[in-house]
Design a protein around this motif. Structure first.
Motif, PDB file in Angstrom:
ATOM      1  N   LEU A 252       0.582  -1.582   0.512  1.00  0.00           N
ATOM      2  CA  LEU A 252       0.402   0.104   0.265  1.00  0.00           C
ATOM      3  C   LEU A 252       0.945   1.221   0.329  1.00  0.00           C
ATOM      4  CD1 LEU A 252      -2.415  -1.118   2.877  1.00  0.00           C
ATOM      5  CD2 LEU A 252      -3.706  -0.401   0.268  1.00  0.00           C
ATOM      6  N   VAL A 253       0.129   2.289  -0.636  1.00  0.00           N
ATOM      7  CA  VAL A 253       0.677   3.595  -0.714  1.00  0.00           C
ATOM      8  C   VAL A 253       0.643   4.553   0.620  1.00  0.00           C
ATOM      9  CG1 VAL A 253       1.659   5.583  -2.160  1.00  0.00           C
ATOM     10  CG2 VAL A 253       1.654   3.314  -3.492  1.00  0.00           C
ATOM     11  N   ASP A 254       1.642   5.084   1.178  1.00  0.00           N
ATOM     12  CA  ASP A 254       0.937   5.749   2.431  1.00  0.00           C
ATOM     13  C   ASP A 254       1.068   7.219   0.815  1.00  0.00           C
ATOM     14  OD1 ASP A 254       0.918   7.731   4.068  1.00  0.00           O
ATOM     15  OD2 ASP A 254       3.272   7.191   5.711  1.00  0.00           O
ATOM     16  N   TYR A 255       0.096   7.778   1.494  1.00  0.00           N
ATOM     17  CA  TYR A 255      -0.238   9.156   0.695  1.00  0.00           C
ATOM     18  C   TYR A 255       0.390  10.539   1.313  1.00  0.00           C
ATOM     19  CZ  TYR A 255      -4.196   7.716  -2.653  1.00  0.00           C
ATOM     20  OH  TYR A 255      -4.960   6.638  -3.784  1.00  0.00           O
ATOM     21  N   ASN A 256       0.752  10.079   2.698  1.00  0.00           N
ATOM     22  CA  ASN A 256       1.636  11.324   2.873  1.00  0.00           C
ATOM     23  C   ASN A 256       2.997  11.073   2.757  1.00  0.00           C
ATOM     24  OD1 ASN A 256       0.411  12.380   6.174  1.00  0.00           O
ATOM     25  ND2 ASN A 256       0.417   9.891   5.602  1.00  0.00           N
ATOM     26  N   THR A 257       3.271  10.308   1.509  1.00  0.00           N
ATOM     27  CA  THR A 257       4.108  10.290   1.083  1.00  0.00           C
ATOM     28  C   THR A 257       4.057  10.770  -0.187  1.00  0.00           C
ATOM     29  OG1 THR A 257       4.160   7.995   0.082  1.00  0.00           O
ATOM     30  CG2 THR A 257       5.268   8.253   2.072  1.00  0.00           C
ATOM     31  N   LEU A 258       3.016  10.698  -0.677  1.00  0.00           N
ATOM     32  CA  LEU A 258       3.215  10.973  -2.153  1.00  0.00           C
ATOM     33  C   LEU A 258       3.891  13.174  -3.087  1.00  0.00           C
ATOM     34  CD1 LEU A 258      -0.040  10.163  -3.385  1.00  0.00           C
ATOM     35  CD2 LEU A 258       1.741   8.664  -3.666  1.00  0.00           C
ATOM     36  N   ALA A 259       3.387  13.488  -3.889  1.00  0.00           N
ATOM     37  CA  ALA A 259       4.447  14.751  -4.224  1.00  0.00           C
ATOM     38  C   ALA A 259       3.206  15.979  -3.924  1.00  0.00           C
ATOM     39  CB  ALA A 259       5.192  14.521  -5.468  1.00  0.00           C
ATOM     40  N   PRO A 260       2.735  17.422  -4.042  1.00  0.00           N
ATOM     41  CA  PRO A 260       2.563  17.853  -3.971  1.00  0.00           C
ATOM     42  C   PRO A 260       2.332  17.907  -5.608  1.00  0.00           C
ATOM     43  CG  PRO A 260       4.234  18.749  -2.881  1.00  0.00           C
ATOM     44  CD  PRO A 260       4.432  17.957  -3.084  1.00  0.00           C
ATOM     45  N   TYR A 267      -1.938  20.380  -3.129  1.00  0.00           N
ATOM     46  CA  TYR A 267      -2.725  19.464  -3.856  1.00  0.00           C
ATOM     47  C   TYR A 267      -2.340  18.507  -4.244  1.00  0.00           C
ATOM     48  CZ  TYR A 267      -6.995  21.617  -3.618  1.00  0.00           C
ATOM     49  OH  TYR A 267      -8.180  22.637  -2.521  1.00  0.00           O
ATOM     50  N   ILE A 268      -2.556  16.933  -4.036  1.00  0.00           N
ATOM     51  CA  ILE A 268      -0.866  15.711  -4.099  1.00  0.00           C
ATOM     52  C   ILE A 268      -1.634  15.707  -5.389  1.00  0.00           C
ATOM     53  CG2 ILE A 268      -0.653  13.532  -3.115  1.00  0.00           C
ATOM     54  CD1 ILE A 268      -2.230  14.415  -0.379  1.00  0.00           C
ATOM     55  N   LEU A 269      -0.646  14.960  -5.736  1.00  0.00           N
ATOM     56  CA  LEU A 269      -0.458  14.532  -7.249  1.00  0.00           C
ATOM     57  C   LEU A 269      -0.508  13.289  -7.427  1.00  0.00           C
ATOM     58  CD1 LEU A 269      -0.155  14.906 -10.463  1.00  0.00           C
ATOM     59  CD2 LEU A 269       2.905  15.054  -9.607  1.00  0.00           C
ATOM     60  N   GLN A 270      -0.740  11.982  -7.552  1.00  0.00           N
ATOM     61  CA  GLN A 270      -0.772  10.818  -7.435  1.00  0.00           C
ATOM     62  C   GLN A 270      -0.060  10.420  -8.780  1.00  0.00           C
ATOM     63  OE1 GLN A 270      -4.763   8.648  -7.094  1.00  0.00           O
ATOM     64  NE2 GLN A 270      -5.854  10.318  -7.828  1.00  0.00           N
ATOM     65  N   TYR A 271       0.227   8.931  -9.580  1.00  0.00           N
ATOM     66  CA  TYR A 271       1.014   8.377 -10.227  1.00  0.00           C
ATOM     67  C   TYR A 271       0.492   8.915 -11.394  1.00  0.00           C
ATOM     68  CZ  TYR A 271       3.818   5.905  -6.326  1.00  0.00           C
ATOM     69  OH  TYR A 271       3.989   5.693  -4.739  1.00  0.00           O
ATOM     70  N   PRO A 272       0.955   9.386 -12.122  1.00  0.00           N
ATOM     71  CA  PRO A 272       0.553   9.852 -13.107  1.00  0.00           C
ATOM     72  C   PRO A 272      -0.627   8.441 -14.207  1.00  0.00           C
ATOM     73  CG  PRO A 272       2.209  10.630 -13.693  1.00  0.00           C
ATOM     74  CD  PRO A 272       2.461   9.790 -12.374  1.00  0.00           C
ATOM     75  N   LYS A 312      -8.024  15.164  -0.906  1.00  0.00           N
ATOM     76  CA  LYS A 312      -6.851  16.073  -1.753  1.00  0.00           C
ATOM     77  C   LYS A 312      -6.263  15.707  -2.945  1.00  0.00           C
ATOM     78  CE  LYS A 312      -6.017  19.662   1.307  1.00  0.00           C
ATOM     79  NZ  LYS A 312      -5.313  20.752   2.336  1.00  0.00           N
ATOM     80  N   ALA A 313      -6.497  13.957  -3.037  1.00  0.00           N
ATOM     81  CA  ALA A 313      -5.287  13.053  -4.198  1.00  0.00           C
ATOM     82  C   ALA A 313      -6.530  13.279  -5.307  1.00  0.00           C
ATOM     83  CB  ALA A 313      -4.781  12.645  -3.758  1.00  0.00           C
ATOM     84  N   LEU A 323     -13.775  29.284 -11.067  1.00  0.00           N
ATOM     85  CA  LEU A 323     -15.132  28.505 -11.967  1.00  0.00           C
ATOM     86  C   LEU A 323     -15.777  28.897 -10.692  1.00  0.00           C
ATOM     87  CD1 LEU A 323     -14.416  25.937 -14.139  1.00  0.00           C
ATOM     88  CD2 LEU A 323     -15.205  27.569 -14.862  1.00  0.00           C
ATOM     89  N   ASN A 324     -17.288  28.196 -10.400  1.00  0.00           N
ATOM     90  CA  ASN A 324     -17.583  27.562  -8.632  1.00  0.00           C
ATOM     91  C   ASN A 324     -18.641  26.519  -9.047  1.00  0.00           C
ATOM     92  OD1 ASN A 324     -19.630  29.133 -10.587  1.00  0.00           O
ATOM     93  ND2 ASN A 324     -19.439  31.052  -9.298  1.00  0.00           N
ATOM     94  N   PHE A 325     -18.790  25.534  -9.911  1.00  0.00           N
ATOM     95  CA  PHE A 325     -19.150  24.511  -9.472  1.00  0.00           C
ATOM     96  C   PHE A 325     -19.727  23.264  -9.220  1.00  0.00           C
ATOM     97  CE2 PHE A 325     -19.872  26.676 -13.735  1.00  0.00           C
ATOM     98  CZ  PHE A 325     -20.590  26.422 -14.131  1.00  0.00           C
ATOM     99  N   GLY A 326     -17.615  23.255  -7.936  1.00  0.00           N
ATOM    100  CA  GLY A 326     -18.112  22.405  -7.117  1.00  0.00           C
ATOM    101  C   GLY A 326     -16.346  21.565  -7.178  1.00  0.00           C
ATOM    102  N   SER A 327     -15.894  20.453  -6.941  1.00  0.00           N
ATOM    103  CA  SER A 327     -15.219  19.693  -6.890  1.00  0.00           C
ATOM    104  C   SER A 327     -14.890  18.917  -8.855  1.00  0.00           C
ATOM    105  CB  SER A 327     -14.928  19.085  -5.993  1.00  0.00           C
ATOM    106  OG  SER A 327     -14.452  19.517  -5.065  1.00  0.00           O
ATOM    107  N   PHE A 328     -14.022  18.847  -9.091  1.00  0.00           N
ATOM    108  CA  PHE A 328     -14.495  17.716 -10.135  1.00  0.00           C
ATOM    109  C   PHE A 328     -13.186  16.351 -10.323  1.00  0.00           C
ATOM    110  CE2 PHE A 328     -12.131  21.233 -12.608  1.00  0.00           C
ATOM    111  CZ  PHE A 328     -10.669  20.507 -12.086  1.00  0.00           C
ATOM    112  N   SER A 329     -13.732  14.816 -10.642  1.00  0.00           N
ATOM    113  CA  SER A 329     -12.429  14.164 -10.328  1.00  0.00           C
ATOM    114  C   SER A 329     -10.738  13.927 -10.779  1.00  0.00           C
ATOM    115  CB  SER A 329     -13.162  12.916 -10.357  1.00  0.00           C
ATOM    116  OG  SER A 329     -11.943  11.238 -10.691  1.00  0.00           O
ATOM    117  N   ASN A 330     -10.323  14.143 -10.072  1.00  0.00           N
ATOM    118  CA  ASN A 330      -8.947  14.432 -10.632  1.00  0.00           C
ATOM    119  C   ASN A 330      -8.200  12.676 -11.268  1.00  0.00           C
ATOM    120  OD1 ASN A 330      -5.686  15.255 -11.151  1.00  0.00           O
ATOM    121  ND2 ASN A 330      -5.554  14.219  -8.964  1.00  0.00           N
ATOM    122  N   GLU A 331      -9.228  11.592 -11.226  1.00  0.00           N
ATOM    123  CA  GLU A 331      -9.196  10.539 -11.927  1.00  0.00           C
ATOM    124  C   GLU A 331      -9.892  11.388 -13.662  1.00  0.00           C
ATOM    125  OE1 GLU A 331      -8.341   7.607 -12.398  1.00  0.00           O
ATOM    126  OE2 GLU A 331      -6.783   8.434  -9.918  1.00  0.00           O
TER     127      GLU A 331
END
Length: 464
Positions: A252-260, A267-272, A312-313, A323-331
């Motif tokens: 498992l990946v510790d999300y505390n180790t993911l780069a900004p 916000y956190i950058l996941q593996y591309p 945040k990931a 914009l002001n519609f809300g949050s969109f999926s980083n996926e």
């Protein structure tokens, strides 16, 4: 000419339009003809549609238009095509009578290429017996995955009382374009999937290769067997298979180790695109339906925004872009949504099967282990349950958090409504109206594209 898939491979893989009927008799000029064992490795390693195969990477995406994790607003609506909006409205037909269904074709093209490998690789030149058997095993896993998604998109949720009679999807077992392709029963499709996965296990590597996450390994097959069992409401088998998968591989990946994120450091950058993510057991994705997909308020409210690093990931607030519609999926925001089996899903399957078997403490152990890798260091991530019913409720919520936009929610709603009488109704809102999917509605099954039924009249349409 019978062409279930309306193959893109005609003229590219092993046949031309003129040779679709008896393509084994012809080696079309300029086509890729697999003969050596290494050629079959190239076929299975093709991730996207190129000259050798249509790829095993992009699988399905329309499910996200059917679930309750996303919403569409006046801004995002302009990015969707008519097919996606038809699905969001639970329309009688998603596609016009001449239009292709991208999910259907992508998955059946995976089946076709897998069939090509399983029927020919053992007679190929130049490879060793173990190499050939591994390729055979990988093809079986890819085929099993494709059929699992197909039967859950285009057939009813598995129900032990009716599965033998419920129409599933056509089981294409060979590479003969002339074969009749009636729909096998849901039970037959599930049995075929389980047989493929079980027969593949002995010849698969033990652990993933991060340089080739498109190649199935033993924990991939075990996790898929666990998922198949969970979807059959067989908690004991699901637990056994999930446990077997985790014995081989449990990173498992510790999300505390993911780069900004380089542009938005809060916000956190996941593996591309999830490439080389050590949690991945098999790289699969969904096609991009829109450059932005907004998360629904109900989903976002499930996260502890201050401490759960998934918030945040997985999501970006659109006020970063004025914009002001809300949050969109980083996926989906300029990425490709991840759809394949993973270590986190394996833990969630084991936790759910423990809860369904009355083992509340074991279920919470797995949930809290997963959450320990997702929460901000020093914050309280632990949850507790007084009994199995409470544990199951917690597992379902945690599964929704972890698997958001990853190809799980719509299928989960279907099985919860069948197995748990969950009575989950989905409501979608657009400027032209409100659209509701009632529990166990016929519209919870996608209509099969009319062009495929025209080519193969033995395929019975789903009732609408």
């Amino acid at each position: 000419m019978r062409k279930l898939l309306y193959f893109l491979v005609c003229g590219g893989l092993v046949l031309t339009a003129a040779s679709c009927k008896k393509y084994l008799d012809i080696k079309p000029k300029g086509a890729f003809i697999p003969e050596k064992t290494a050629d079959y490795r190239l076929l299975l390693d093709e991730t996207t549609a190129r000259e050798k195969s249509n790829g095993f990477f992009s699988s399905y995406g329309m499910d996200v238009m059917l679930d309750d994790d996303m919403s569409i607003n006046p801004f995002s609506m302009t990015y969707y095509n008519a097919n996606a909006l038809n699905a969001f409205r639970y329309a009688e037909n998603i596609y016009l009578d001449y239009e292709a269904d991208r999910d259907w074709e992508a998955l059946y093209n995976e089946v076709y290429t897998a069939n090509l490998v399983t029927t020919q690789v053992m007679d190929s030149k130049g490879g060793t017996e173990p190499q050939k058997r591994q390729l055979m095993a990988e093809a079986r896993v890819h085929r099993a995955y494709a059929y699992f998604i197909l039967v859950n998109l285009y057939a009813k949720q598995y129900n032990g009382a009716t599965a033998a009679a419920d129409p599933g999807v056509p089981l294409r077992k060979g590479i003969d374009f002339e074969e009749k392709l009636p729909r096998a029963s849901v039970q037959e499709v599930y049995d075929y999937i389980a047989a493929d996965l079980s027969s593949a296990l002995p010849d698969l590597p033990a652990t993933p290769d991060m340089a080739a996450t498109n190649r199935p390994v033993k924990p991939t097959a075990y996790t898929l067997l666990a998922k198949v069992s969970l979807f059959k409401n067989d908690a004991a088998a699901a637990h056994l298979y999930a446990d077997s998968s985790l014995k081989y591989y449990r990173t498992l990946v510790d999300y505390n180790t993911l780069a900004p994120h380089p542009a938005y450091p809060a916000y956190i950058l996941q593996y591309p695109n999830n490439f080389q993510n050590p949690e991945t057991l098999l790289e699969k994705t969904g096609p991009m339906l829109s450059p932005v997909m907004y998360a629904g308020t109900e989903l976002l409210n499930l996260y502890d925004a201050a401490n759960d690093l998934r918030y945040k990931a997985f999501f970006f607030p659109d006020n970063l872009f004025g914009l002001n519609f809300g949050s969109f999926s980083n996926e989906w925001a300029g990425r490709v949504a991840t759809k394949g089996p993973s270590v986190p899903e394996t833990y969630l399957i084991r936790a759910e099967s423990s809860a369904r078997s009355g083992q509340a403490a074991a279920a919470m152990d797995d949930i809290n282990l997963l959450r320990s890798f997702r929460y901000k260091t020093g914050s309280n991530y632990t949850l507790s349950a007084t009994d199995a019913a409470a544990a199951l409720s917690i597992v379902k919520t945690e599964r929704r958090r972890e698997m958001a936009f990853r190809g799980a929610r719509f299928f989960d709603i279907r099985r919860y409504n069948v197995f748990d009488n969950a009575s989950i109704t989905i409501t979608h809102t657009l400027p032209d109206g409100t659209f509701t999917l009632a529990p166990n509605s016929n519209r919870a099954v996608l209509a099969i594209g009319r062009k495929y039924i025209a080519q193969n009249p033995e395929i019975i349409q789903n009732p609408r």
